[in-house]
Design a protein around this motif. Structure first.
Motif, PDB file in Angstrom:
ATOM      1  N   ASP A 149      -3.025   5.291  -0.533  1.00  0.00           N
ATOM      2  CA  ASP A 149      -1.565   5.227  -0.405  1.00  0.00           C
ATOM      3  C   ASP A 149      -1.013   3.814  -0.602  1.00  0.00           C
ATOM      4  O   ASP A 149      -0.004   3.616  -1.276  1.00  0.00           O
ATOM      5  N   ILE A 150      -1.695   2.828  -0.010  1.00  0.00           N
ATOM      6  CA  ILE A 150      -1.121   1.468  -0.014  1.00  0.00           C
ATOM      7  C   ILE A 150      -1.125   0.855  -1.413  1.00  0.00           C
ATOM      8  O   ILE A 150      -0.123   0.242  -1.816  1.00  0.00           O
ATOM      9  N   PRO A 151      -2.214   0.971  -2.217  1.00  0.00           N
ATOM     10  CA  PRO A 151      -2.127   0.426  -3.580  1.00  0.00           C
ATOM     11  C   PRO A 151      -0.997   1.037  -4.399  1.00  0.00           C
ATOM     12  O   PRO A 151      -0.334   0.332  -5.167  1.00  0.00           O
ATOM     13  N   LYS A 152      -0.762   2.359  -4.233  1.00  0.00           N
ATOM     14  CA  LYS A 152       0.352   2.993  -4.952  1.00  0.00           C
ATOM     15  C   LYS A 152       1.682   2.407  -4.504  1.00  0.00           C
ATOM     16  O   LYS A 152       2.576   2.160  -5.318  1.00  0.00           O
ATOM     17  N   LEU A 153       1.806   2.200  -3.210  1.00  0.00           N
ATOM     18  CA  LEU A 153       3.034   1.619  -2.676  1.00  0.00           C
ATOM     19  C   LEU A 153       3.225   0.196  -3.207  1.00  0.00           C
ATOM     20  O   LEU A 153       4.349  -0.220  -3.520  1.00  0.00           O
ATOM     21  N   LEU A 154       2.123  -0.530  -3.356  1.00  0.00           N
ATOM     22  CA  LEU A 154       2.197  -1.927  -3.793  1.00  0.00           C
ATOM     23  C   LEU A 154       2.669  -2.047  -5.239  1.00  0.00           C
ATOM     24  O   LEU A 154       3.465  -2.935  -5.570  1.00  0.00           O
ATOM     25  N   VAL A 155       2.181  -1.189  -6.102  1.00  0.00           N
ATOM     26  CA  VAL A 155       2.481  -1.326  -7.535  1.00  0.00           C
ATOM     27  C   VAL A 155       3.623  -0.429  -7.994  1.00  0.00           C
ATOM     28  O   VAL A 155       3.979  -0.444  -9.175  1.00  0.00           O
ATOM     29  N   SER A 156       4.189   0.341  -7.100  1.00  0.00           N
ATOM     30  CA  SER A 156       5.280   1.239  -7.489  1.00  0.00           C
ATOM     31  C   SER A 156       6.518   0.428  -7.882  1.00  0.00           C
ATOM     32  O   SER A 156       6.912  -0.506  -7.185  1.00  0.00           O
ATOM     33  N   PRO A 157       7.165   0.794  -8.980  1.00  0.00           N
ATOM     34  CA  PRO A 157       8.384   0.062  -9.391  1.00  0.00           C
ATOM     35  C   PRO A 157       9.554   0.303  -8.450  1.00  0.00           C
ATOM     36  O   PRO A 157      10.530  -0.454  -8.466  1.00  0.00           O
TER      37      PRO A 157
END
Length: 953
Positions: A149-157
């Motif tokens: 979840d956190i990597p997706k949150l980090l790179v989400s535009p």
């Protein structure tokens, strides 16, 4: 007490006030128990508690826990606060969970679900609270639950800046707990591109994350180098008004600058010329800014500016590729050596120790020798004096060894007891390593024993005895000097041991002088006997029986001593046994038998000096980086040079006639590999290089893009499925013009190299250092046999290495090599070991190339062009035109040519800008002459034309 609504929580304030007003421990416990009973009844009986009341009671429980009392209820109420839509209530719930609820709790799954709900919330404050809770707990279970979840949150535009910043730091916390939570390949490029984010806070957090990721998987994140250089360039070239929100005392974004510079230290110099030039400009700008007038007199300003400066210097040292920057960094640090701030003086000395290991800046460091010696004598802070000792040790070479050792011995007499043992080891190492006159070496070690005998280990005085026995030219002087030293009224026991051993072996060399007659020698030694320890008395008894063989005229006197009750009936079994056996041997054995049994000790076999290993065990932090790997040569000792392989021997110079013979006759450079330890010629000054054809290597060090493409592709070793297979190919080019250094390093192991070559023979010493706190097992090495042709062209023998490498320890492996015929590929060694149960394999590319077996040739202008014209066959000439990656500095080009192993001859070419060189490649069966012309064309945008001819096809 009436309930007060709001965030003030008056009830909590009253409770805390009551606790503070308690006069005794019993009163405090009584008040806490009363409050716990009240809270428990509220949680059980009152089903209509609102969020404020739950928050208040949970806060009280948290406060009671922080006072040191156990809390066994209220957890569910804290979890219920996570579902609240009020920030203050949710915040208290997360705080309680972070402090009191562990991973084994029954509520853990419920907590994780609530955190996931908040991570998906549209309220960024709630998202940040959830991320902070994950970071605070930081358990492996948290890492497993939120790794996706956190990597997706980090790179989400769609993620806003403040959430990205928190997500990056949260991911860093989980990565430190469980590195496998960020598998390589997933989101890598998008994480790297966070360095381009517009928000400086996001960039700062992302840099910390990427730096941690790089240490475990550098190849996966190597794209960060260009972005880091770009961001650093924008910071250092901006004024403090451009980044006003991130400027600290007129220094733009100092924390981010430091992080970016630390990130760059994980990689070699950038291969892209544009990126490399931009990085050089950044480092140059940072050095220039230090010279600017101060904008503030406050200590915060100087601290921020110097923090960036020291990290920039660390990058310059780590990359070790820009001589001008290295010298400038050294000069800047030299100014700090006399700064009024003690911390700056300490850091300057510590950093200059690293600079002293670079061949480009070593001479610049030596210019500050007098200042460092002054600091050694006048500094009040013992830690600064210790760094001064370290720097003197690092800057020492053959030209200044005697002076540095003299001052270190002077200081040793008054040195702090905490650093005396380390100083003794360093003086012993320097004296042995740089001893040209071995009389001076003997004097130095005896002075060392006289001044600090209590700190002289057995290895030090063992070593001086080995060297004296191995060198006939110093034996008489050693006997005379130690005899004079023993005449001092107060004589250290280590001096007695050295004197007893040397006089027992070589006392006959000074017995002709009445002042040192056999009887005088014996009486002098025996006068020390009663006050010595058992081990020393045992050694002296052996000396006495040696005297019986050397000086028969004092046989009866010695026998009387051996017959004393204090010896024959000694309480120590060793002394008693020696006295009895030596007495009987002197009576029973014939003179011939006695002479055979007590003959002079034979020379000791060549072995590595153990003094350096002792120093590393006592102070491993000093050897963590390249500090002594690159310059010391690790004390590889031999009979012809009892100290070490020379660090900078002059190149062998051949005359024009010798060059002619080499081209026309192909005469023998023979000599078996067993002759390696007795190298006749001085070692070539050429340094290890990358394995490409000689002409292409030369092009590569001048920056030809085409040259790198000519590296042989068939040398990429293809192992079977193995874990953690690593190669060192990318690091090999730096050894083209260098003699030694770190050839491979990761978080587990550091491998250093020191090489010397003479004609067609060579010796490479490899040093394996364990950087971890655990032992490395199943250590083994084997030659890469994938290239059968190369094995026929080079005769390589490797010494065995131990299977266990202890934590913090270092071992040496000697590789002997003979050039049988000319070759182009590069040999490699497969290093295998097991760390933490995981097999590791490293393909270690050895710095052995054809230019290592070159010697310098000199000739006149007429001879040069006559040879050049004689070598007219197409297969004997190679030419290439290429662009230079760096400005055309004639002195730097000349230095690289000499380091390559070919001699630069002046006054040969009519064009003074051209470089004319000559050399001879030695193989077992022939000698091959080489002529080189390097023609810089400054009018064509820094372009070189390189032409070489050779006497071989």
């Amino acid at each position: 007490m009436p309930t007060v609504k709001g965030d003030g929580m008056r009830g909590l304030a009253v409770f805390i006030s009551d606790i503070r007003n308690c006069k005794s421990r019993e009163a405090e416990v009584k008040r806490i128990n009363k409050e716990l009973a009240n809270i428990r009844s509220k949680f059980k009986g009152d089903k209509t508690l609102d969020g404020y009341q739950k928050k208040k009671y949970v806060c009280k429980l948290l406060f009671i826990f922080l006072l040191g009392h156990d809390i066994d209820f209220g957890h569910m109420e804290a979890v219920n606060l996570l579902t609240s839509n009020k920030y203050s209530e949710k915040q208290i719930g997360y705080l309680f969970i972070s402090v009191l609820i562990g991973s084994g709790s029954d509520l853990y799954n419920l907590i994780i679900q609530n955190i996931k709900n908040d991570l998906q919330s549209r309220n960024p404050i709630f998202v940040c609270l959830a991320l902070q809770c994950i970071s605070n707990v930081g358990s492996r279970e948290m890492a497993e639950a939120f790794a996706a979840d956190i990597p997706k949150l980090l790179v989400s535009p769609d993620t806003i800046d403040i959430v990205k910043q928190s997500a990056a730091l949260c991911l860093l916390r989980l990565f430190r707990t469980s590195p496998e939570c960020i598998p390589p390949g997933e989101s890598t490029s998008r994480i790297v591109h966070l360095l381009n984010d517009q928000h400086m806070g996001v960039v700062t957090a992302a840099t910390s994350l990427i730096e941690a990721l790089v240490k475990t998987n550098p190849d996966e994140y190597k794209g960060c180098v260009s972005l880091a250089v770009s961001r650093l360039s924008r910071i250092v070239t901006s004024s403090y008004t451009d980044l006003q929100d991130y400027t600290y005392y007129f220094v733009p974004a100092p924390w981010l600058s430091v992080k970016l510079l630390r990130l760059l230290q994980n990689y070699p110099p950038p291969e892209d010329p544009a990126v490399r030039t931009r990085l050089t400009e950044c480092l140059d700008t940072i050095l220039n800014k230090v010279q600017e007038p101060q904008r503030s007199k406050k200590v915060q300003y100087s601290n921020a500016k110097n923090a960036v400066l020291f990290e920039a210097i660390s990058v310059i040292i780590q990359q070790d590729s820009e001589p001008s920057l290295l010298v400038r960094a050294c000069n800047q640090l030299g100014q700090f050596l006399q700064h009024r701030e003690t911390n700056l003086r300490y850091l300057a000395l510590e950093t200059m120790c690293l600079l002293a290991t670079s061949e480009f800046s070593h001479e610049a460091v030596k210019k500050h020798q007098e200042t460092v010696i002054g600091a050694l004598k006048s500094e009040r802070d013992v830690s600064v004096r210790q760094r001064a000792v370290d720097l003197l040790y690092a800057m020492c070479d053959r030209t200044n060894a005697e002076e540095i050792v003299h001052h270190m011995l002077q200081y040793l007499e008054t040195a702090d007891y905490s650093i005396r043992e380390e100083m003794v080891l360093k003086v012993a190492i320097l004296a042995e390593k740089y001893a040209v006159d071995y009389n001076w070496y003997v004097d130095t070690i005896l002075n060392l024993i006289r001044i600090a005998g209590d700190y002289v280990s057995e290895e030090v005085w063992y070593r001086v005895i080995q060297i004296v026995i191995n060198r006939e030219d110093v034996q008489g002087y050693a006997a005379k000097t130690v005899f004079e030293a023993l005449q001092a009224p107060a004589c250290h026991e280590n001096m007695v041991k050295v004197g007893g051993y040397i006089l027992g072996e070589f006392g006959n060399l000074i017995a002709g002088d009445q002042r040192s007659s056999p009887l005088v020698q014996f009486q002098l030694l025996h006068s020390k006997y009663p006050l010595c320890a058992v081990s020393t008395r045992s050694l002296l008894l052996s000396t006495y029986v040696k005297f019986i063989n050397l000086f028969p005229e004092i046989r009866t006197i010695i026998q009387d001593v051996l017959m004393l009750d204090s010896n024959l009936r000694s309480s120590d079994a060793e002394v008693q046994q020696r006295a009895v056996e030596y007495l009987q041997m002197s009576k029973v054995a014939t003179p011939d038998v006695l002479a055979t049994v007590l003959e002079e000790m034979p020379p000791f076999p060549e072995r590595e000096s153990s003094i350096l290993a002792i120093l590393k065990k006592k102070k491993p932090s000093a050897f963590k980086n390249e500090s002594d790997e690159k310059k010391e040569g690790k004390m590889t000792n031999g009979e012809n040079n009892a100290a070490a392989m020379p660090t900078a021997s002059p190149p062998t110079t051949l005359t024009s006639s010798a060059f002619t013979d080499a081209i026309t006759s192909g005469g023998g450079g023979a000599g078996g590999i067993s002759d390696l330890l007795g190298l006749e010629a001085p070692a070539s000054s050429s340094a290890p290089a990358a394995a490409v054809p000689a002409s292409n290597v030369l092009l590569d060090i001048f920056g030809a893009g085409e040259a790198s493409a000519t590296e042989p592709s068939d040398m990429s070793f293809k192992p079977e499925a193995q874990e953690n297979f690593t190669g060192s190919d990318t690091n090999i080019k730096k050894f083209v013009c260098k003699n030694n250094g770190i050839i491979f390093e990761n978080d587990i192991i550091q491998i250093g190299v020191k090489a010397e070559f003479a004609k067609n023979m060579g010796r490479v010493a490899l040093y394996y250092g364990n950087k971890t706190q655990a032992s490395l097992s199943d250590v083994s090495t084997a030659l890469d046999t994938s290239n059968a042709e190369l094995l026929n062209e080079l005769n390589i023998q490797t010494a065995p290495v131990g299977t266990l490498l202890a934590a913090g320890a270092q071992v040496q492996q000697l590789v002997k090599v003979e050039c049988v015929q000319d070759f182009t590929d590069i040999p490699a060694l497969i290093v295998s070991f097991t760390y933490a149960g995981v097999p590791q394999r490293i393909r270690l590319v050895l710095p052995i190339t054809i230019n290592k077996f070159q010697t310098v040739a000199e000739m006149t202008q007429q001879d040069f062009f006559a040879r050049w014209k004689a070598l007219s066959q197409p297969t004997q000439e190679a030419q290439q035109i290429f662009k230079a990656q760096y400005p055309m500095d004639s002195e730097q080009v000349k230095t690289k040519l000499i380091g390559f192993g070919i001699g630069v001859m002046g006054g040969i070419d009519p064009n003074p800008d051209n470089f004319v060189c000559g050399g001879i490649v030695h193989t077992r069966t022939q000698q091959i002459g080489i002529l080189v012309r390097l023609e810089p064309n400054k009018a064509a945008e820094v372009r070189y034309q390189h032409t070489s001819v050779t006497g071989s096809n």
